[in-house]
Design a protein around this motif. Structure first.
Motif, PDB file in Angstrom:
ATOM      1  N   ALA B 288     121.050  92.997 100.212  1.00  0.00           N
ATOM      2  CA  ALA B 288     122.205  92.319 100.930  1.00  0.00           C
ATOM      3  C   ALA B 288     122.940  91.349 100.118  1.00  0.00           C
ATOM      4  CB  ALA B 288     121.214  91.214 101.859  1.00  0.00           C
ATOM      5  N   TYR B 289     124.257  91.376 100.824  1.00  0.00           N
ATOM      6  CA  TYR B 289     125.033  90.501  99.972  1.00  0.00           C
ATOM      7  C   TYR B 289     124.830  89.070  99.761  1.00  0.00           C
ATOM      8  CZ  TYR B 289     128.816  93.829 101.622  1.00  0.00           C
ATOM      9  OH  TYR B 289     129.566  94.935 101.796  1.00  0.00           O
ATOM     10  N   LEU B 290     125.431  88.584  98.693  1.00  0.00           N
ATOM     11  CA  LEU B 290     125.490  87.116  98.443  1.00  0.00           C
ATOM     12  C   LEU B 290     126.900  86.522  98.467  1.00  0.00           C
ATOM     13  CD1 LEU B 290     122.674  86.299  95.494  1.00  0.00           C
ATOM     14  CD2 LEU B 290     122.235  85.909  97.986  1.00  0.00           C
ATOM     15  N   THR B 291     126.992  85.358  98.766  1.00  0.00           N
ATOM     16  CA  THR B 291     128.323  84.985  98.609  1.00  0.00           C
ATOM     17  C   THR B 291     128.394  83.824  97.817  1.00  0.00           C
ATOM     18  OG1 THR B 291     127.922  83.302 100.652  1.00  0.00           O
ATOM     19  CG2 THR B 291     128.890  85.186 101.025  1.00  0.00           C
ATOM     20  N   GLY B 292     129.893  83.000  97.628  1.00  0.00           N
ATOM     21  CA  GLY B 292     129.966  82.271  96.371  1.00  0.00           C
ATOM     22  C   GLY B 292     128.863  81.143  96.544  1.00  0.00           C
ATOM     23  N   ASP B 293     128.102  80.850  97.563  1.00  0.00           N
ATOM     24  CA  ASP B 293     127.142  79.674  97.475  1.00  0.00           C
ATOM     25  C   ASP B 293     126.117  79.995  96.465  1.00  0.00           C
ATOM     26  OD1 ASP B 293     128.767  79.079  99.730  1.00  0.00           O
ATOM     27  OD2 ASP B 293     127.039  79.757 101.194  1.00  0.00           O
ATOM     28  N   HIS B 294     125.924  81.130  96.198  1.00  0.00           N
ATOM     29  CA  HIS B 294     124.930  81.636  95.156  1.00  0.00           C
ATOM     30  C   HIS B 294     125.196  82.096  94.037  1.00  0.00           C
ATOM     31  CE1 HIS B 294     122.557  82.069  99.154  1.00  0.00           C
ATOM     32  NE2 HIS B 294     121.605  81.623  98.475  1.00  0.00           N
ATOM     33  N   ILE B 295     126.599  81.603  93.594  1.00  0.00           N
ATOM     34  CA  ILE B 295     126.921  82.109  92.337  1.00  0.00           C
ATOM     35  C   ILE B 295     126.110  81.733  91.037  1.00  0.00           C
ATOM     36  CG2 ILE B 295     128.640  80.042  91.965  1.00  0.00           C
ATOM     37  CD1 ILE B 295     129.622  83.448  91.404  1.00  0.00           C
ATOM     38  N   ASP B 296     125.341  80.705  91.303  1.00  0.00           N
ATOM     39  CA  ASP B 296     124.478  80.263  90.139  1.00  0.00           C
ATOM     40  C   ASP B 296     122.918  80.945  90.108  1.00  0.00           C
ATOM     41  OD1 ASP B 296     126.420  78.856  88.470  1.00  0.00           O
ATOM     42  OD2 ASP B 296     126.429  77.540  89.682  1.00  0.00           O
ATOM     43  N   ILE B 297     122.776  81.660  91.108  1.00  0.00           N
ATOM     44  CA  ILE B 297     121.534  82.048  91.578  1.00  0.00           C
ATOM     45  C   ILE B 297     120.812  82.689  90.351  1.00  0.00           C
ATOM     46  CG2 ILE B 297     121.936  84.228  92.405  1.00  0.00           C
ATOM     47  CD1 ILE B 297     119.747  83.884  94.626  1.00  0.00           C
ATOM     48  N   ALA B 298     119.597  82.301  90.072  1.00  0.00           N
ATOM     49  CA  ALA B 298     118.900  82.644  88.921  1.00  0.00           C
ATOM     50  C   ALA B 298     118.588  84.430  89.217  1.00  0.00           C
ATOM     51  CB  ALA B 298     117.375  82.167  88.753  1.00  0.00           C
ATOM     52  N   MET B 299     118.816  85.448  88.460  1.00  0.00           N
ATOM     53  CA  MET B 299     118.572  86.721  88.749  1.00  0.00           C
ATOM     54  C   MET B 299     117.280  87.086  88.355  1.00  0.00           C
ATOM     55  SD  MET B 299     121.228  87.753  90.233  1.00  0.00           S
ATOM     56  CE  MET B 299     121.620  89.617  89.914  1.00  0.00           C
ATOM     57  N   ASP B 300     116.452  86.945  89.354  1.00  0.00           N
ATOM     58  CA  ASP B 300     114.916  87.368  89.060  1.00  0.00           C
ATOM     59  C   ASP B 300     114.413  87.888  90.483  1.00  0.00           C
ATOM     60  OD1 ASP B 300     113.266  85.198  90.192  1.00  0.00           O
ATOM     61  OD2 ASP B 300     114.356  84.117  88.626  1.00  0.00           O
ATOM     62  N   TYR B 301     113.233  88.375  90.682  1.00  0.00           N
ATOM     63  CA  TYR B 301     112.840  89.027  91.811  1.00  0.00           C
ATOM     64  C   TYR B 301     112.416  88.118  92.899  1.00  0.00           C
ATOM     65  CZ  TYR B 301     111.818  93.109  88.876  1.00  0.00           C
ATOM     66  OH  TYR B 301     111.964  94.217  88.338  1.00  0.00           O
ATOM     67  N   ASP B 302     111.854  86.888  92.298  1.00  0.00           N
ATOM     68  CA  ASP B 302     111.611  86.093  93.328  1.00  0.00           C
ATOM     69  C   ASP B 302     112.645  84.980  94.037  1.00  0.00           C
ATOM     70  OD1 ASP B 302     108.608  86.495  93.423  1.00  0.00           O
ATOM     71  OD2 ASP B 302     109.045  86.076  91.218  1.00  0.00           O
ATOM     72  N   SER B 303     113.567  84.530  92.977  1.00  0.00           N
ATOM     73  CA  SER B 303     114.548  83.852  93.381  1.00  0.00           C
ATOM     74  C   SER B 303     115.711  84.545  94.287  1.00  0.00           C
ATOM     75  CB  SER B 303     115.595  83.403  92.149  1.00  0.00           C
ATOM     76  OG  SER B 303     114.847  82.846  91.284  1.00  0.00           O
ATOM     77  N   LEU B 304     115.756  86.024  93.990  1.00  0.00           N
ATOM     78  CA  LEU B 304     116.685  86.561  94.987  1.00  0.00           C
ATOM     79  C   LEU B 304     115.973  87.094  96.326  1.00  0.00           C
ATOM     80  CD1 LEU B 304     118.428  88.961  92.246  1.00  0.00           C
ATOM     81  CD2 LEU B 304     119.635  87.334  93.885  1.00  0.00           C
ATOM     82  N   ALA B 305     114.631  87.224  96.497  1.00  0.00           N
ATOM     83  CA  ALA B 305     113.962  87.349  97.626  1.00  0.00           C
ATOM     84  C   ALA B 305     114.093  86.050  98.265  1.00  0.00           C
ATOM     85  CB  ALA B 305     112.559  87.987  97.254  1.00  0.00           C
ATOM     86  N   ALA B 306     113.785  85.102  97.879  1.00  0.00           N
ATOM     87  CA  ALA B 306     113.937  83.950  98.472  1.00  0.00           C
ATOM     88  C   ALA B 306     115.551  83.534  99.306  1.00  0.00           C
ATOM     89  CB  ALA B 306     113.673  82.671  97.628  1.00  0.00           C
ATOM     90  N   ALA B 307     116.302  84.240  98.515  1.00  0.00           N
ATOM     91  CA  ALA B 307     117.793  84.137  99.123  1.00  0.00           C
ATOM     92  C   ALA B 307     118.135  85.190 100.120  1.00  0.00           C
ATOM     93  CB  ALA B 307     118.850  84.151  98.031  1.00  0.00           C
ATOM     94  N   GLY B 308     116.939  86.108 100.416  1.00  0.00           N
ATOM     95  CA  GLY B 308     117.083  86.945 101.482  1.00  0.00           C
ATOM     96  C   GLY B 308     117.655  88.410 101.112  1.00  0.00           C
ATOM     97  N   THR B 309     117.720  88.456  99.569  1.00  0.00           N
ATOM     98  CA  THR B 309     118.307  89.798  99.027  1.00  0.00           C
ATOM     99  C   THR B 309     117.264  90.363  98.033  1.00  0.00           C
ATOM    100  OG1 THR B 309     120.224  90.969  98.167  1.00  0.00           O
ATOM    101  CG2 THR B 309     119.788  88.550  97.557  1.00  0.00           C
TER     102      THR B 309
END
Ligand SMILES: Cc1cc2nc3c(=O)[nH]c(=O)nc-3n(C[C@H](O)[C@H](O)[C@H](O)COP(=O)(O)O)c2cc1C
Ligand code: SF4
Ligand code: FES
Lengths: 163, 425, 724
Positions: B288-309
């Protein structure tokens, strides 16, 4: 089937511990030899693999690299998927149509070039990406495409690029 | 932060695809260590302890997957999944074409660890150059005693087969891959039984991604503890991020797991001049897409899953403000429509229907009701299909409607793509 | 046993049971398309999704095995939404042409759309266009637009029949069912796919546009074509038979039919149907009243008479026919016109269902795929998917079809080979099959009389279970034998009767539903018999070559036009009812026999008497015949044509071939595929050579087409001279 081709196919069968695995490699070999998956190729494969012709056609029609119509001597597969689109694959395709009269799926002109729009080639970082006879060409701008096709017209081989 | 090259440490060395160069840079030393100084169980333990998670997309812990093989004396098989076709992902392509011996070394070590006497590399059909490179590398490895009978003089032997598919994204799904490897249409199989109990020709089989198998080499070389010093607790080690799209320097970049998205974008040269960040697809077209709100998201399995992608295979596609979400999403669903194997109804009919609707919306023909229809269709596909392809096919569609509803409405209002009009007009 | 809960109700089932079957046990119906209880689940259509506690996603009930303590919901809101969603997907691209679809009114897709569907469609896009009325073969049409890709048909052909001639092609939304380019679906079992198709994608060419389900009447019937006796539902409208469907009987047919049974009803409307009684006047057959014809028949059948045939008649008619024989002093009756010796196992009479369980199977000079197709299909499931029975095939010709150990011998040597094997000598697999303690099934064609005693001996000597079934007889051969239509001690059989007729030693000959010209192993002898002085009466359905030589012809109603009883190869009596109006003045066979007897009887009376006789029947070796079939063997066929070709079965008629061993081909200097003549000095037949390892050297194996019984011992192969 020529004797040489039969030998090649028999060797493929021996190369796989379980003979069923030889079907797709044999189809690649037959397609290379006949230029496409001709009815003869279907019969040959069915006979070699002890399958029904229907089963062979079920398999060939599933995979995009097997084609019923012959390709040009140089078959261009231009990726038009997400990342390539973001980097100008549409301009490239438009250019190929305009300058080289190459339309996806149309029979090749003079048997030389044919064109296919393909899904992601796993070269998104080097977009737009394309293959000519399954050899990779990266960052294929219209200018680069012109140079390349002109060279191929002049008798060069499509040997691809190193990633 | 700069790259942390573990797998790609020698990727730029001239001639590294040839055995002497690879050996000169430490190549096959780990294989020797594994085979002569460690038992198979030691190697497997090291991989288990490293916490390595499968890089093919699902992120399943590799050591645990190996431990599912039944101990019933049947011959075991290792299959390398080199069918890379996820739009936005091109790391396996790079590894195979640059570091064929690294893949071989990782495979031989892994096959040894799981007790497999036979292994296959399932290359996507388009990787003809990769096929030739691997063929040459395998010949060199054979010659040097790294492959074949009695590897390095030990009791361990491995029969490795190279195999080229013929063009079908679904063959990346491990059970479809096995059917394809058995000469059939690449259609996913019923699970259970899982490949670990009944895989290729019914034998216990492990399927691992190219990057996963390559990572086994540094893990065995340097140890699980060392590996865990990189990345996060739950996603240890490094990851090759495939950075593509609207970037100054797209390409493969290896970073520790959990590196913020913004750092990856920066490493890839940042956005193109004058452009603003719009969205990112962080894990290939199945995410799924992420928008600018998530520009600093940690790029690992769990962080992205938590963000719905999801991290998926790590194909990061960056979109700037010149990109039309509707047309971009339409292109994605067109891909899934084209690649559905057709076995189950929700996927076969659903992807066709969604692509028809999105095609229409892109032309500005439609109304807000179509957006509700689209969302409902994604509901009727997600979780209902035979394999995970269905979930992958709806991720971008559903998130695009939720995050970019305005952009769709703008299409209806202007009866066409506003960005397109801007560009042309 | 496993205990689970479905919709709040508990049920106990065997381990390995599928959720859908467990629910069914509680009477809970879960909608399906792709699932078929006789095939492995594929979980493709997703119609059967149910909610199971502790499982994150909905699960396909058709492919999920039960587990102890499992809690299943089939009516929850999420399940309902999933069902409506799947139906909406299936209907989205569906042409919705129900008003002109043959399946309309009996279509699971239509029914489920009503029961589970979303109501109004939200689909407003252009629909995909694919082949419509696409001929897959001579009997089946495919509408690719209606197909829901459930794969029932393709799985049936591959899994059940073992003939993967129908496959899925392309992929994704372009997936279609199809045959190979330039090929046709001509399997003898292909017709089953029409009934299995849950939509109107596969339809019957003969039935196409003939009727709608609501204006037809369905009648229970039994297939008369072979000794399996598959159960049928026959539908008719206004007295016309429209089609034949299966009527599942687990003990007999498991719901399958072969295409002969399904499509072989064209003879009902054959232009050669006999529609009125005929009497020869001034050398010509002319219409007559029933009274006149029956009187002429009775008058002609006086003195020394023979009665031939009866294997195709109803049990009731057979009973009356044997009474007719008993009334005539010195009359001899024999049903075995086709050279059969027996239709009944000498001992250890087997049941068709035994074929599921047998560990070993003997094909004793038998070609079960052709002689008893649906029994063969059942056996195939055992061999391929079930307990994996081992097959040993014996005889002068080994029929293709299933993997088997082969024992070839010259015609007539069977008894010697089998007896030796019983004593531990001979081919290893054969010896093992006879010696095993496990269940052995023997499928014997019932032709060579010498095998009768050996088989009786075999059944007595084996310690393991034995099931013997005779495959070679006509549809009601068992009944004929039970009704005593075989020669009594001291009498000769069909061959001697034909010889006597030819020699002018017989006054009358009654052919009861038989045509020796077509059926008898010696066609020339039959011709001599019928063209002699003997008075010939024929009772038949169509104007056979024999009927056209007769003095009196009595028209019989066909199976679907009359009532009666058939006894199948296992001795099971099965009644059938009329579903079509009898052609012209034709009458039920038992009524005609009663007419010849000058008796007035009801069906119930005759049936009761016949069934009592059947119940009391003890098999005994029927009188021998001395047919000489030494050098020429005929390939059995279920598909030979009657007088006029069955329009939809033409493609299955036996080929004009002669099968020979490589050594024989060398002896005659002929090669595979060559056109040659089979000649015995008197007759020459043009055929094509097939060289095969499945025929014993020295033997000529001919396809059983009309006329192939006109060459005899001493036949040779001669290369045809090319005309200038
Ligand atoms: C539709 C689909 C496509 C996939 N494509 C790939 C692929 O191209 N390469 C890959 O390694 N795994 C792919 N996977 C994941 C594989 O099924 C499997 O999980 C993986 O190969 C296991 O390797 P790993 O444990 O090393 O990640 C795909 C999965 C799905 C559902
Ligand atoms: S033709 Fe009928 S049986 Fe075959 S896949 Fe289609 S719907 Fe199923
Ligand atoms: S009946 Fe279960 S998925 Fe089709």
């Amino acid at each position: 089937m020529t004797e040489a081709l039969r030998h090649q196919c028999e060797a493929i069968k021996r190369a796989y511990p379980d003979a069923d695995s030889a079907l797709i490699p044999i189809l690649h070999a037959l397609q290379d030899a006949y230029g496409s998956i001709t009815p003869e190729a279907v019969e040959d494969a069915a006979q070699l693999m002890n399958l029904s012709p229907a089963q062979v056609e079920g398999v060939t029609s599933f995979y995009t690299l097997f084609h019923r119509q012959p390709h040009g001597r140089f078959h261009l597969q231009v990726c038009d998927n997400l990342s390539c689109r973001l980097r100008g694959s549409d301009q490239l395709l438009a250019h190929l149509a305009e300058r080289w009269h190459l339309e996806p799926g149309a029979p090749s002109r003079d048997g030389l070039f044919s064109l296919e729009r393909v899904e992601c080639l796993a070269a998104c970082g080097y977009a737009p990406a394309a293959q000519i006879n399954l050899r990779y060409y990266y960052r294929l701008t219209p200018e680069k495409a012109d140079r390349l096709l002109a060279e191929l017209e002049d008798g060069k081989e499509a040997s691809g690029e190193r990633v | 932060m700069s790259e942390c090259r573990v797998l790609l440490a020698n990727a730029d060395v001239e001639g590294i695809e040839r055995l002497p160069v690879y050996e000169a840079h430490g190549g096959y030393r780990t294989l020797r260590k594994g085979l002569t100084e460690m038992t198979a169980a030691d190697v497997a333990k090291e991989v288990l302890d490293s916490g390595l998670r499968g890089r093919g997309g699902a992120g399943f812990p590799t050591g645990r997957k190996w431990s599912f093989l039944p101990n019933d004396g049947r011959p075991r098989i290792l299959v390398c999944n080199a069918d890379e076709g996820e739009p936005g992902t091109f790391k396996d392509h790079y590894l195979i074409h640059r570091l064929p011996h690294l893949l071989l070394e990782g495979m031989i070590l892994s096959a040894y660890a799981i007790g497999a006497g036979r292994a296959f590399i399932y290359l996507r059909g388009e990787f003809l150059q990769g096929y030739e490179l691997l063929e040459a590398a395998m010949a060199e490895a054979h010659e040097a005693g790294y492959l074949g009978e009695h590897i390095l003089g030990t009791d361990y032997s491995l029969d490795l087969c190279l195999y080229r598919g013929a063009g079908a994204y679904i063959c990346g799904e491990e059970t479809a891959l096995l059917d394809s490897l058995e000469g059939k249409r690449g259609i996913p199989r019923m699970k259970p039984p899982f490949p670990a109990t009944a895989g290729l020709y019914g034998l216990p089989t492990v399927v691992n991604n190219v990057e996963t198998l390559a990572a086994v080499v540094p893990i065995v070389a340097e140890g699980a503890q060392w590996y865990r010093t990189m990345g996060t607790e739950k996603s240890p080690g490094t990851k090759i991020y495939s950075m593509s799209g609207c970037l100054e320097r797209p390409g493969n970049y290896e970073f520790p797991m959990g590196t913020p998205l913004s750092e990856l974008i920066e490493a890839a040269g940042g956005l193109l001049p004058g452009r603003r960040f719009k969205a990112v697809v962080p894990g290939g077209a199945s995410a799924a897409y992420l928008t600018g709100d998530h520009i600093d998201i940690a790029m690992d399995y769990d962080s992205l899953a938590a963000a719905g992608t999801m991290l998926g295979s790590g194909g990061v596609i960056v979109l700037d403000d010149s990109v039309c979400i509707v047309s971009f999403t339409e292109r994605a669903i067109e891909f899934f429509r084209h690649e559905s194997c057709g076995k189950c109804s929700p996927c076969r009919e659903g992807t066709l229907w969604m692509s028809q609707v999105l095609g229409r919306l892109e032309r500005g023909e439609g109304s807000e009701a179509d957006l509700d229809l689209l969302l409902d269709l994604t509901d009727n596909i997600a979780g209902r299909t035979f394999c995970a392809f269905g979930d992958a096919a709806v991720a971008m569609v559903a998130s695009s409607v939720r995050m970019f509803r305005d952009e769709y409405l703008e299409h209806f209002a202007q009866q066409g793509c506003p960005l397109e009009k801007e560009r042309v007009g | 046993m496993i205990n689970l809960t479905v919709d709040g109700r508990e049920v106990e089932v065997e381990p390995g049971t599928l959720v859908i079957e467990a629910a069914k046990k509680l009477g809970i119906d879960i909608p399906i398309f792709c699932y078929h209880p006789r095939m492995k689940p594929v979980a493709a259509c997703r119609m059967c999704l149910v909610a199971i506690e502790k499982m994150g996603k909905l699960q396909p009930a058709c492919a999920t095995q039960v587990a102890d303590g499992m809690v299943v919901y089939t009516q929850r809101a999420d399940v309902k939404k999933a069902q409506a969603g799947v139906l909406e997907f299936l209907l989205a691209q569906h042409p919705l042409d129900c008003p002109i679809c043959d399946k309309g009114g009996e279509c699971p897709l239509q029914d489920q759309a009503f029961a589970y569907g979303p109501g109004a469609t939200r689909f407003s896009e252009p629909k995909r266009h694919l082949h419509k009325a696409w001929p897959l073969g001579p009997r089946i049409l495919l509408d690719q637009e209606r197909c829901v890709q459930c794969q029932r048909c393709t799985r049936f052909m591959e899994e059940i029949v073992g003939d993967p001639a129908l496959v899925l092609k392309q992929r994704g939304a372009e997936t279609v069912v199809d045959v190979a380019e330039g090929r046709a679906l001509n399997s003898p079992f292909a017709g089953n796919t029409i009934e299995m198709c849950p939509v109107g994608a596969l339809t019957s060419r003969p039935y196409r546009f003939r009727a709608r389900p609501w204006d037809v009447v369905a009648v229970s019937s039994v297939c008369p074509h072979c000794p399996v006796g598959c159960n049928l539902t026959v539908t008719n409208r206004d007295g016309h038979l429209l089609r034949v469907l299966s009527r599942e009987n687990e003990a007999v047919d498991q719901g399958w039919l072969c295409d002969r049974g399904r499509f072989g009803y064209g003879f009902l409307t054959d232009p050669a149907r006999i529609t009125a009684p005929l009497v020869r006047r001034h050398g010509e057959l002319q219409e007559a009243s029933w009274e006149e014809a029956l009187a002429a028949a009775r008058a002609g059948l006086a003195g020394r008479i023979g009665i031939l045939g009866g294997g195709r008649l109803s049990l009731e008619a057979q009973h009356l026919l044997s009474r007719l024989r008993d009334q005539h002093d010195g009359a001899v009756a024999d049903w075995r016109v086709g050279g059969q010796h027996t239709a009944v196992a000498p001992a250890a009479q087997g049941h068709i269902a035994d074929l599921d369980e047998a560990a070993w199977v003997l094909f004793l000079e038998s070609d079960p795929q052709t002689e008893t197709p649906v029994a063969w299909l059942r056996l195939r499931q055992n061999v391929v998917h079930g307990r994996g029975a081992r097959v040993v095939a014996l005889g002068p010709r080994i029929a293709p079809g299933l993997p088997a150990s082969q024992v070839l011998y010259r015609p007539g040597e069977g008894a010697r080979v089998l007896a030796a094997a019983l004593n531990g000598q001979g081919e290893e697999a054969l010896v093992a099959a006879l010696a095993t303690e496990e269940h052995l099934a023997v499928l014997w064609n019932g032709k060579d009389p010498a095998l009768y005693a050996v088989l009786a001996d075999l059944a007595g000597r084996r310690s393991g279970r034995t099931s013997i079934l005779v495959t070679g007889a006509e549809g009601n051969g068992f009944g004929a034998e039970a009704m005593g239509l075989t020669p009594r001690a001291g009498e000769g059989g069909v061959d001697r009767l034909l010889g006597q007729a030819a020699a002018g030693e017989l006054d009358g000959l009654f052919l009861a539903g038989a045509d020796p010209l077509r059926q008898a192993p010696d066609g020339r002898l039959a011709e001599a018999a019928l063209s002699g002085e003997c008075f010939v009466v024929v009772a038949d359905v169509t104007m056979s070559p024999a009927a056209s030589l007769a003095d009196v012809v009595l028209p019989l109603a066909a199976f679907a036009e009359a009532d009666g009883t058939l006894v199948n190869m296992e001795g099971r009596a099965q009644a059938f009812e009329p579903s079509a109006t009898a052609a012209g003045q034709s009458q039920a066979d038992w009524l005609v026999m009663a007419g010849l007897l000058e008796e007035t009887v009801t069906l119930d009376e005759v049936r009761a008497a016949a069934l009592a006789r059947l119940a009391a029947f003890k098999p005994a070796a029927p009188g021998a015949q001395d047919w000489q079939e030494a050098a020429v063997v005929r390939i059995p066929t279920l598909y030979y044509r009657g007088v006029t070709p069955e329009p939809h079965l033409v493609s299955m008629e036996p080929a004009r071939v002669v099968e020979v061993a490589p050594a024989t081909a060398r002896d005659f200097q002929v090669s595979d595929g060559e056109e040659v003549l089979v000649a015995d000095g008197e007759t020459e037949l043009a055929v094509r050579v097939t060289v095969t390892d499945s025929v014993v050297p020295g033997c000529l194996v001919l396809g059983d087409w009309p006329g192939s019984n006109r060459v005899g011992a001493g036949a040779r192969l001669v290369v045809r001279e090319r005309s200038v």
